[in-house]
Design a protein around this motif. Structure first.
Motif, PDB file in Angstrom:
ATOM      1  N   ASP A  20       0.820  -1.219   0.000  1.00  0.00           N
ATOM      2  CA  ASP A  20       0.000   0.000   0.000  1.00  0.00           C
ATOM      3  C   ASP A  20       0.852   1.267   0.000  1.00  0.00           C
ATOM      4  OD1 ASP A  20      -2.444  -1.367   0.027  1.00  0.00           O
ATOM      5  OD2 ASP A  20      -2.349  -1.616   2.206  1.00  0.00           O
ATOM      6  N   TYR A  21       2.184   1.099   0.112  1.00  0.00           N
ATOM      7  CA  TYR A  21       3.075   2.254   0.211  1.00  0.00           C
ATOM      8  C   TYR A  21       4.152   2.276  -0.860  1.00  0.00           C
ATOM      9  CZ  TYR A  21       0.980   3.521   4.666  1.00  0.00           C
ATOM     10  OH  TYR A  21       0.088   3.926   5.631  1.00  0.00           O
ATOM     11  N   VAL A  22       4.263   1.219  -1.635  1.00  0.00           N
ATOM     12  CA  VAL A  22       5.298   1.132  -2.668  1.00  0.00           C
ATOM     13  C   VAL A  22       4.705   0.528  -3.934  1.00  0.00           C
ATOM     14  CG1 VAL A  22       7.518   0.120  -3.310  1.00  0.00           C
ATOM     15  CG2 VAL A  22       7.133   0.840  -0.959  1.00  0.00           C
ATOM     16  N   ALA A  23       4.971   1.156  -5.078  1.00  0.00           N
ATOM     17  CA  ALA A  23       4.577   0.568  -6.357  1.00  0.00           C
ATOM     18  C   ALA A  23       5.565  -0.549  -6.666  1.00  0.00           C
ATOM     19  CB  ALA A  23       4.592   1.634  -7.451  1.00  0.00           C
ATOM     20  N   ALA A  24       5.176  -1.767  -6.311  1.00  0.00           N
ATOM     21  CA  ALA A  24       6.115  -2.886  -6.328  1.00  0.00           C
ATOM     22  C   ALA A  24       6.375  -3.449  -7.710  1.00  0.00           C
ATOM     23  CB  ALA A  24       5.594  -4.001  -5.418  1.00  0.00           C
ATOM     24  N   GLY A  25       5.543  -3.116  -8.715  1.00  0.00           N
ATOM     25  CA  GLY A  25       5.726  -3.691 -10.041  1.00  0.00           C
ATOM     26  C   GLY A  25       5.467  -5.188 -10.016  1.00  0.00           C
ATOM     27  N   GLU A  26       6.230  -5.939 -10.800  1.00  0.00           N
ATOM     28  CA  GLU A  26       6.109  -7.398 -10.826  1.00  0.00           C
ATOM     29  C   GLU A  26       7.127  -7.966  -9.848  1.00  0.00           C
ATOM     30  OE1 GLU A  26       5.328  -9.433 -14.641  1.00  0.00           O
ATOM     31  OE2 GLU A  26       5.725  -7.483 -15.551  1.00  0.00           O
ATOM     32  N   VAL A  27       6.651  -8.390  -8.702  1.00  0.00           N
ATOM     33  CA  VAL A  27       7.544  -8.836  -7.630  1.00  0.00           C
ATOM     34  C   VAL A  27       8.395 -10.013  -8.062  1.00  0.00           C
ATOM     35  CG1 VAL A  27       7.626  -9.695  -5.260  1.00  0.00           C
ATOM     36  CG2 VAL A  27       5.917  -7.987  -5.916  1.00  0.00           C
ATOM     37  N   ASN A  28       7.787 -10.992  -8.734  1.00  0.00           N
ATOM     38  CA  ASN A  28       8.540 -12.181  -9.120  1.00  0.00           C
ATOM     39  C   ASN A  28       9.546 -11.918 -10.236  1.00  0.00           C
ATOM     40  OD1 ASN A  28       6.687 -11.870 -11.176  1.00  0.00           O
ATOM     41  ND2 ASN A  28       6.195 -14.036 -11.343  1.00  0.00           N
ATOM     42  N   ARG A  29       9.500 -10.713 -10.823  1.00  0.00           N
ATOM     43  CA  ARG A  29      10.504 -10.340 -11.823  1.00  0.00           C
ATOM     44  C   ARG A  29      11.472  -9.305 -11.259  1.00  0.00           C
ATOM     45  NH1 ARG A  29       9.028 -10.100 -17.936  1.00  0.00           N
ATOM     46  NH2 ARG A  29      11.237 -10.594 -17.859  1.00  0.00           N
ATOM     47  N   GLN A  30      11.549  -9.262  -9.946  1.00  0.00           N
ATOM     48  CA  GLN A  30      12.593  -8.556  -9.205  1.00  0.00           C
ATOM     49  C   GLN A  30      12.432  -7.037  -9.137  1.00  0.00           C
ATOM     50  OE1 GLN A  30      14.422 -10.976  -7.737  1.00  0.00           O
ATOM     51  NE2 GLN A  30      13.082 -12.237  -8.999  1.00  0.00           N
TER      52      GLN A  30
ATOM     53  N   GLN B  78      -5.079   5.501   4.074  1.00  0.00           N
ATOM     54  CA  GLN B  78      -4.724   4.892   2.798  1.00  0.00           C
ATOM     55  C   GLN B  78      -5.196   5.725   1.611  1.00  0.00           C
ATOM     56  OE1 GLN B  78      -2.824   1.938   2.564  1.00  0.00           O
ATOM     57  NE2 GLN B  78      -2.603   2.500   4.709  1.00  0.00           N
ATOM     58  N   ARG B  79      -4.263   6.056   0.739  1.00  0.00           N
ATOM     59  CA  ARG B  79      -4.568   6.710  -0.540  1.00  0.00           C
ATOM     60  C   ARG B  79      -3.631   6.136  -1.593  1.00  0.00           C
ATOM     61  NH1 ARG B  79      -4.524  11.119   3.121  1.00  0.00           N
ATOM     62  NH2 ARG B  79      -6.540  12.183   3.331  1.00  0.00           N
ATOM     63  N   LYS B  80      -4.069   6.114  -2.832  1.00  0.00           N
ATOM     64  CA  LYS B  80      -3.242   5.534  -3.889  1.00  0.00           C
ATOM     65  C   LYS B  80      -1.941   6.290  -4.072  1.00  0.00           C
ATOM     66  CE  LYS B  80      -5.432   8.146  -7.675  1.00  0.00           C
ATOM     67  NZ  LYS B  80      -6.141   8.043  -8.963  1.00  0.00           N
ATOM     68  N   GLU B  81      -1.938   7.585  -3.744  1.00  0.00           N
ATOM     69  CA  GLU B  81      -0.740   8.408  -3.937  1.00  0.00           C
ATOM     70  C   GLU B  81       0.424   7.985  -3.046  1.00  0.00           C
ATOM     71  OE1 GLU B  81      -4.196  10.627  -5.459  1.00  0.00           O
ATOM     72  OE2 GLU B  81      -3.795   9.649  -3.531  1.00  0.00           O
ATOM     73  N   LEU B  82       0.139   7.254  -1.986  1.00  0.00           N
ATOM     74  CA  LEU B  82       1.205   6.796  -1.092  1.00  0.00           C
ATOM     75  C   LEU B  82       2.240   5.953  -1.818  1.00  0.00           C
ATOM     76  CD1 LEU B  82      -0.975   5.685   1.964  1.00  0.00           C
ATOM     77  CD2 LEU B  82       0.636   7.583   1.968  1.00  0.00           C
ATOM     78  N   ARG B  83       1.816   5.280  -2.889  1.00  0.00           N
ATOM     79  CA  ARG B  83       2.672   4.278  -3.533  1.00  0.00           C
ATOM     80  C   ARG B  83       3.761   4.883  -4.424  1.00  0.00           C
ATOM     81  NH1 ARG B  83       0.297   0.893  -6.884  1.00  0.00           N
ATOM     82  NH2 ARG B  83       1.314  -1.007  -6.177  1.00  0.00           N
ATOM     83  N   THR B  84       3.749   6.208  -4.597  1.00  0.00           N
ATOM     84  CA  THR B  84       4.776   6.825  -5.447  1.00  0.00           C
ATOM     85  C   THR B  84       5.612   7.847  -4.676  1.00  0.00           C
ATOM     86  OG1 THR B  84       3.134   8.448  -6.220  1.00  0.00           O
ATOM     87  CG2 THR B  84       3.478   6.488  -7.579  1.00  0.00           C
TER      88      THR B  84
ATOM     89  N   LYS C  57       0.033  17.649  -8.689  1.00  0.00           N
ATOM     90  CA  LYS C  57       0.743  16.407  -8.393  1.00  0.00           C
ATOM     91  C   LYS C  57       0.421  15.995  -6.959  1.00  0.00           C
ATOM     92  CE  LYS C  57       5.308  14.224  -8.486  1.00  0.00           C
ATOM     93  NZ  LYS C  57       6.764  14.454  -8.644  1.00  0.00           N
ATOM     94  N   LYS C  58      -0.616  15.204  -6.804  1.00  0.00           N
ATOM     95  CA  LYS C  58      -1.098  14.856  -5.473  1.00  0.00           C
ATOM     96  C   LYS C  58      -0.082  14.023  -4.684  1.00  0.00           C
ATOM     97  CE  LYS C  58      -5.106  16.842  -6.205  1.00  0.00           C
ATOM     98  NZ  LYS C  58      -5.437  18.131  -5.575  1.00  0.00           N
ATOM     99  N   SER C  59       0.701  13.188  -5.356  1.00  0.00           N
ATOM    100  CA  SER C  59       1.672  12.372  -4.628  1.00  0.00           C
ATOM    101  C   SER C  59       2.751  13.225  -3.984  1.00  0.00           C
ATOM    102  CB  SER C  59       2.323  11.348  -5.574  1.00  0.00           C
ATOM    103  OG  SER C  59       3.021  12.004  -6.617  1.00  0.00           O
ATOM    104  N   GLY C  60       2.955  14.442  -4.521  1.00  0.00           N
ATOM    105  CA  GLY C  60       3.962  15.332  -3.952  1.00  0.00           C
ATOM    106  C   GLY C  60       3.544  15.974  -2.655  1.00  0.00           C
ATOM    107  N   ILE C  61       2.281  15.810  -2.277  1.00  0.00           N
ATOM    108  CA  ILE C  61       1.782  16.423  -1.045  1.00  0.00           C
ATOM    109  C   ILE C  61       2.524  15.886   0.176  1.00  0.00           C
ATOM    110  CG2 ILE C  61      -0.223  16.537   0.491  1.00  0.00           C
ATOM    111  CD1 ILE C  61      -1.985  16.703  -2.022  1.00  0.00           C
TER     112      ILE C  61
END
Length: 371
Positions: A188-198, A250-256, A291-295
């Motif tokens: 919920d805090y990191v844009a993890a991408g594809e975990v199994n592809r490292q 929780q907000r989606k912006e946390l992940r970036t 840029k909401k993630s910059g808040i």
């Protein structure tokens, strides 16, 4: 490096197949390590696995595979590690094991539901396998340039091929398992991408050692022979636990958000989570903030550039320029339109809006000094 072509029937590949997940995968009577430490995780979805089996049942050729040849130190018998072909090999073995079905004659069929003729056709199918003998560096260099069934290796997968060792094995235990370890903690805090592809492992190393290919390689080279990955896991966990403590809504912006940089600077600061949330909520509703993630960075640093504040349109700037007759109100000199830029008369920090009546044109020099 010496390379010899062999034709291996599927029945030999699947003999003694054991899939222990992250603890290893073996086949070929136990002599083939299908998932060596340097290999990527299994990434084929069901459709790709089915395509492998359909190819075999249709009698079409699969791409060649590459096995690194060595010697079992205990028995002296030949042993092998998969250089290229993990995805196809596991698809074959998992089908024979009964893990999925394919459509045959219009009907989905597991291996044990195939006709005897089709079972024998699949088991007798000849895989083209090159046995490769050479130094570890030669084999890993070869692995770096291989594409597996059209799926190009990710940069971190390639780095894993070069910097194998105890540290990497332990790091993958934390950072390469979906819905476990680091992914479960931080999804919920990191844009993890594809975990199994490292992707998450790469992010963790960027946080702990620095961004960029060179920095990550230096980090992996430095820690390659460490007994474990406790340091990077402890740091990553500390960062996420801190982020959760001060920004719990929780907000989606946390992940970036660049949490590592904020943690390094503010983890000892006396922060009030309630006050921070009030500021975040107000800024999320501010239409000037693009840029909401910059808040999250802004409420800690006060750096307005992280907000991507709304800028004046070309029409608004033209309107102000004509209203001023091209005169900069700061220095009193005349300038061409392209030599000036829009500036807020009442700044955003004092509730100024990006509207025509709040726009003034300053010469570029004065505009920069006004920031």
């Amino acid at each position: 490096m010496k390379i010899d072509l062999h034709h291996i029937p599927v029945r030999d590949l699947v003999e003694g197949y054991i899939n222990s997940g992250y603890d290893g995968v073996v086949g070929y009577g136990g002599a083939l390590d299908i998932r060596p430490k340097f290999q990527r995780e299994f990434v084929y979805d069901t459709a790709k696995q089915q395509a492998v089996i359909t190819t075999i049942l249709s009698g079409f050729p699969l791409n060649v595979m590459y096995w690194s040849k060595g010697t079992d130190p205990a028995s002296g018998d030949p042993s092998f590690e998969m250089l290229d072909g993990q995805q196809r090999s596991m698809s074959i073995c998992e089908y024979v094991k009964g893990s999925f079905s394919v459509v045959v004659g219009g009907n989905p069929k597991n291996f044990d539901n195939l006709s005897g003729t089709d079972q024998e056709r699949l088991l007798d199918y000849q895989l083209m396998v090159y046995h490769c003998e050479g130094s570890e560096d030669e084999q890993l260099a070869w692995f770096e340039v291989i594409n597996i069934a059209g799926l190009t290796l990710r940069p971190q997968e390639l780095r894993n091929a070069v910097y194998t060792g105890l540290w990497l094995t332990d790091a993958k235990r934390y950072f390469s398992r979906e819905n476990q370890g680091a992914h479960k903690l931080a999804k919920d805090y990191v844009a993890a991408g594809e975990v199994n592809r490292q992707d998450l492992l790469q992010r963790a190393m960027e946080w702990h050692g620095g961004k960029g290919d060179v920095a990550i390689k230096e980090y992996m080279n430095l820690h390659r022979n460490d007994a474990n990955a406790n340091a990077i896991w402890t740091y990553f966990k500390s960062v996420i636990d801190w982020a959760k403590l001060i920004f719990s809504v929780q907000r989606k912006e946390l992940r970036t958000v660049p949490w590592n940089a904020l943690y390094d600077k503010y983890n000892q600061a006396p922060l009030d989570a309630v006050v921070l949330e009030e500021r975040v909520k107000a800024l999320m509703s501010d239409e000037e903030v693009q840029k909401k993630s910059g808040i999250y960075t802004y409420v800690l640093t006060g750096e307005e550039h992280t907000l991507g504040l709304r800028t004046f349109t070309d029409n608004q700037k033209r309107e102000a320029y004509e209203r001023q007759d091209g005169i900069c109100p700061k220095c009193g000199d005349h300038f061409k339109l392209e030599e000036m830029d829009g500036d807020h008369i009442i700044p955003w920090s004092k509730q100024g809006k990006t509207t025509s009546d709040n726009c003034q044109m300053l010469c570029i020099r004065d505009n920069r000094s006004n920031r």
